[in-house]
Every structure is written in structure tokens, then in C-alpha cells.
Design an enzyme around this catalytic site. Structure first.
Site, PDB file in Angstrom:
ATOM      1  N   TYR A 309       3.905   2.841 154.596  1.00  0.00           N
ATOM      2  CA  TYR A 309       5.002   1.933 154.254  1.00  0.00           C
ATOM      3  C   TYR A 309       6.109   2.700 153.552  1.00  0.00           C
ATOM      4  CZ  TYR A 309       2.803   1.937 149.616  1.00  0.00           C
ATOM      5  OH  TYR A 309       2.253   2.324 148.407  1.00  0.00           O
ATOM      6  N   SER A 322       0.944   6.834 138.099  1.00  0.00           N
ATOM      7  CA  SER A 322       0.663   7.103 139.515  1.00  0.00           C
ATOM      8  C   SER A 322       1.322   6.098 140.447  1.00  0.00           C
ATOM      9  CB  SER A 322      -0.855   7.123 139.751  1.00  0.00           C
ATOM     10  OG  SER A 322      -1.424   5.863 139.439  1.00  0.00           O
ATOM     11  N   GLY A 323       1.949   5.067 139.893  1.00  0.00           N
ATOM     12  CA  GLY A 323       2.719   4.166 140.749  1.00  0.00           C
ATOM     13  C   GLY A 323       2.243   2.738 140.841  1.00  0.00           C
ATOM     14  N   HIS A 327       5.591  -6.216 140.546  1.00  0.00           N
ATOM     15  CA  HIS A 327       6.925  -6.186 141.165  1.00  0.00           C
ATOM     16  C   HIS A 327       7.123  -7.314 142.183  1.00  0.00           C
ATOM     17  CE1 HIS A 327       5.439  -4.666 145.051  1.00  0.00           C
ATOM     18  NE2 HIS A 327       4.664  -3.829 144.370  1.00  0.00           N
ATOM     19  N   CYS A 345      -0.689  -2.593 143.761  1.00  0.00           N
ATOM     20  CA  CYS A 345       0.218  -3.227 142.809  1.00  0.00           C
ATOM     21  C   CYS A 345      -0.058  -4.723 142.723  1.00  0.00           C
ATOM     22  CB  CYS A 345       1.671  -3.006 143.227  1.00  0.00           C
ATOM     23  SG  CYS A 345       2.233  -1.298 143.057  1.00  0.00           S
TER      24      CYS A 345
END
Length: 418
Positions: A309, A322-323, A327, A345
Site C-alpha cells: 500500500y 516503527s509507524g 489515524h 494501526c
């Protein structure tokens, strides 16, 4: 006219004279244990520091005080530098010798007050002042505290980054004693050595809402090790905001935000799907980014694979380096509240993500429960500090490791065991 004698009056006067004599003895100051003022013990107590113009004391050497007169014993010692820092020490069992157990500061002015007692129990006192010389070593150990002065959430640990690695346990203890954290209202807390150059400080529980936390280093001028001395470091002051805790239940596909113990909003979300499960446990908000470009390659997904993606993401609240974010994920609104379809996430609608973004700050707590993912890393990927229980946390302290007794900062006098 004759008068009969009045023996009762004579007896009363005799008793009064005796009382006066006893009172005079009680108020005397010459070696009597009931003396109202301590005697001058100058000639009875010796120090191992220069006097008058003889020079400055060597900060490499411990301070030592001895009772020289037979029958004289030391009962209390208080040693302070001009900054108000106490010097800890030990008194021998017989009360004849006291010595410091931590390094003196270099380039400092000290005032030492010694209380004594003679063989009759009369109290004595001696006060001495002296200066220490400058260290000959060139190596300096400084500390950089984090975060910077500002307002943070209740979960933000204090960090201390040392300018040089410290591996020796005794040297670590010297450093740790000099790193001061003063919280109002007060809390139980402690330092934990993350590695040779990094320490984290956290309370046993989260910081109290609206607390003030002042952090400083007292290492300046303190000997840490061979040719290594503490240098000046800048302190920080943290103001703690509301107690904001966002709990994400991965199995219920919901995030609930609590402020000061009250539920504020429940939001339908999606979390990590099989193979990309969201980390369980407590995380801390690291920052907020209005726009982030997220790519699968950043988490190890090969470009061109079915999982690949490359997406523009808005209202991204970061919780790991690390992300992992909370959101906006408008592409998964149909699954939010019912299924987990993300790559790790916590995704929600754009409207809800904007609300969340506006209602949290750095240091607020984001906790994930009921996920099949691993527990958040304790260190290195954000602040997973709260995933250690208090006993485990204290084992990372140089002062309490190995189940040693916690040494109090205010301790000044410790008699040794007989």
C-alpha cells in the site's frame, strides 16, 4: 514581749537554699550533662581537610572526622555544600569516627556541623567550613533531560541521556543519586537504566493530573569515576495536563477515551488483521502529524505484493517509532466497529480521527487490550515503560537492583552494624 521560735520558716529557708544550690549546679556549663549551651569541641574533634590558608581539600578523598579526646564521641554530623546538597556518611559503632560515603563536589564550599558528647553526657559542638579544589580530570559527564519544558500527558516518562556510557554499578549509583525529580503533588517514582547512557524515570502509577514535575542534575563537580566528573546540565519543568487515557478494545472494535476518569467518547475502530495484529499494552502518544504518507515497504511489505500500500493519511497520532498510529482511515469505514482489517494501526473515520487528534497531547496514554498481537516493547519503539510492573521497574535501578535497600536522598548519618 517574748516571741516563740518559728521552726517551719527556718526549715523552708533551708530547703530554699538547697534548691538554689541545686539550680546553680543544673545551670552550670562546665562538663555537666544538663548544660544549657554546648561546649566548644574544637580541640576534641579533628578533620582531614586543610585549615585556614593551608589550601583546598582534595575532592578525590573522603571527608573524615575523628573524636580525639578519651571519652568523647560523635553523635551527629551534617555536611552541606553551598547548593544545599548533603554529604552522606557512616558513623563507626563506637562513635569515634565518621566518614563520607559519597564523593565530595569539586570547586565547592562546605559547612560541616558536628555534635559530640563527653563521658559525662555533656553536649559539644564544632562547625568547620572548607573549600574543595578543582578536579584535574578533563572528562565531564553531562545529562540531557527529556522532554523539554512544557505540558504533557500523565504517561510521559522523564528521560536522561548521558554524554558518556556508565557501566560500573557503583558509578551508576553515584549518577542516579544525583538525578533529582521533584513532583508536586509528590509521587512514588524511580529511575530505570535502559542502557549504559539512558535512564527513564516514571512514577509507580501515572503522574497525577495537573502535577508539576521539576527535574535537575546535581552531578556538577561530583566525582563519578577515575578522571570522570559531573558537569553542568540544564533542568526541565513539566506541567501535567488532564488524565487522558484512550482504551482500544481490539475484539470489540472500539476506542473509548476517558478524561479524568470520566468517559468522553466511544469511537468505532478497526485494528490489525491476522499477521499484522496491533500491539497489546500501554503506549504513550509520541506526537501528532496532520499528514503522513504511509507505505507498506516501511513495515517490511514487499512492493507489488497483495498487501502492498501507499496511502495519504490525515490526523495521524503516533504511538510507536516503527509507524503505529491512530489515524483517519476513510477506506475502511465499512469495517470500523465490526472487523479488524488494518496493517497494525488503529483506524477510524476522518471526523473521529480529527476529534481524537484535537483531544490528545504528547504523553497521553493509549492502551490496547484483547488483541492477538505481542505486547508493546518496553523500550526502543516509543514508551512502553508502563508495561513493566513496579517490582520489575525498580530492579532496573542502580540503587535497588539485587533487592538492596533503597537509599534515601536525605540520609546523612548511618551507624554501622556492631
Amino acid at each position: 514581749m517574748s516571741h516563740e521560735p518559728r521552726p517551719r520558716t527556718v526549715v523552708s529557708c533551708t530547703l530554699l537554699v538547697i534548691a538554689l544550690v541545686a539550680g546553680a549546679t543544673a545551670c552550670g556549663s562546665d562538663g555537666n550533662p544538663l548544660a544549657s549551651r554546648p561546649y566548644d569541641a574544637t580541640d576534641r574533634i579533628s578533620f582531614n581537610v586543610p585549615r585556614g590558608d593551608a589550601g583546598k581539600a582534595d575532592p578525590d578523598k573522603p571527608l573524615e572526622i575523628r573524636a580525639e579526646e578519651s571519652g568523647e564521641r560523635i553523635t551527629d554530623v551534617t555536611a552541606l555544600d553551598a547548593a544545599g546538597r548533603h554529604v552522606t556518611g557512616e558513623l563507626d559503632a563506637d562513635g569515634r569516627r565518621w566518614h563520607s560515603t559519597e564523593p565530595l563536589a569539586a570547586g565547592a564550599h562546605y559547612t560541616v556541623r558536628v555534635s559530640t558528647e563527653d563521658e559525662d553526657g555533656a553536649p559539644g559542638r564544632r562547625v568547620l567550613t572548607f573549600d574543595t579544589g578543582s578536579p584535574t580530570a578533563k572528562k565531564r559527564l553531562t545529562v540531557t533531560f527529556g522532554p523539554g519544558t512544557g505540558t504533557y500527558g500523565v504517561g510521559r516518562p522523564v528521560t536522561a541521556e548521558l554524554s558518556r556510557p556508565i557501566k560500573d554499578p557503583a558509578q551508576r549509583a553515584v549518577v542516579e543519586r544525583a538525578l533529582k525529580v521533584d513532583a508536586r503533588p509528590s509521587v512514588q517514582g524511580g529511575w530505570h537504566w535502559v542502557d549504559d547512557k539512558t535512564l527513564h524515570y516514571r512514577p509507580k502509577d501515572y503522574w497525577p493530573a495537573h502535577a508539576t514535575v521539576r527535574v535537575r542534575s546535581d552531578l556538577d563537580g561530583i566525582k563519578v569515576g577515575d578522571r570522570l566528573w559531573g558537569g553542568k546540565s540544564k533542568g526541565v519543568t513539566l506541567t501535567i495536563g488532564d488524565r487522558v487515557i484512550a482504551v482500544t478494545d481490539a475484539s470489540a472494535h472500539s476506542l473509548t477515551l476517558y478524561r479524568n476518569g470520566e468517559e468522553v467518547k466511544e469511537i468505532p475502530v478497526t485494528t490489525g488483521k491476522p499477521g499484522f495484529e496491533t500491539r497489546n499494552g500501554v503506549k504513550v502518544v509520541l506526537g501528532k502529524e496532520y499528514f503522513v504518507r504511509m507505505r507498506g515497504t516501511s513495515i517490511g511489505i514487499a512492493e507489488g505484493s497483495s498487501e502492498s500500500y501507499d496511502l495519504p493519511v490525515y490526523y495521524a497520532t503516533r504511538v510507536t517509532w516503527s509507524g503505529e498510529y491512530v489515524h483517519a482511515a476513510p477506506w475502511s469505514v465499512g469495517s470500523q466497529g465490526s472487523a479488524n482489517v488494518s496493517h497494525g494501526c488503529v483506524g477510524m473515520s476522518t471526523e473521529n480521527a480529527e476529534w481524537f487528534f484535537d483531544n490528545v497531547r504528547e504523553g497521553d496514554v493509549v492502551q490496547v487490550v484483547n488483541s492477538d498481537g505481542d505486547t508493546m516493547e518496553t523500550f526502543g519503539n516509543g514508551f512502553g515503560d508502563w508495561n513493566l510492573d513496579w517490582k520489575e521497574w525498580r530492579e532496573g535501578s542502580a540503587l535497588t537492583a539485587g533487592k538492596q535497600k533503597i537509599q534515601e536522598d536525605t540520609s546523612r548519618l548511618r551507624p554501622t552494624a556492631v
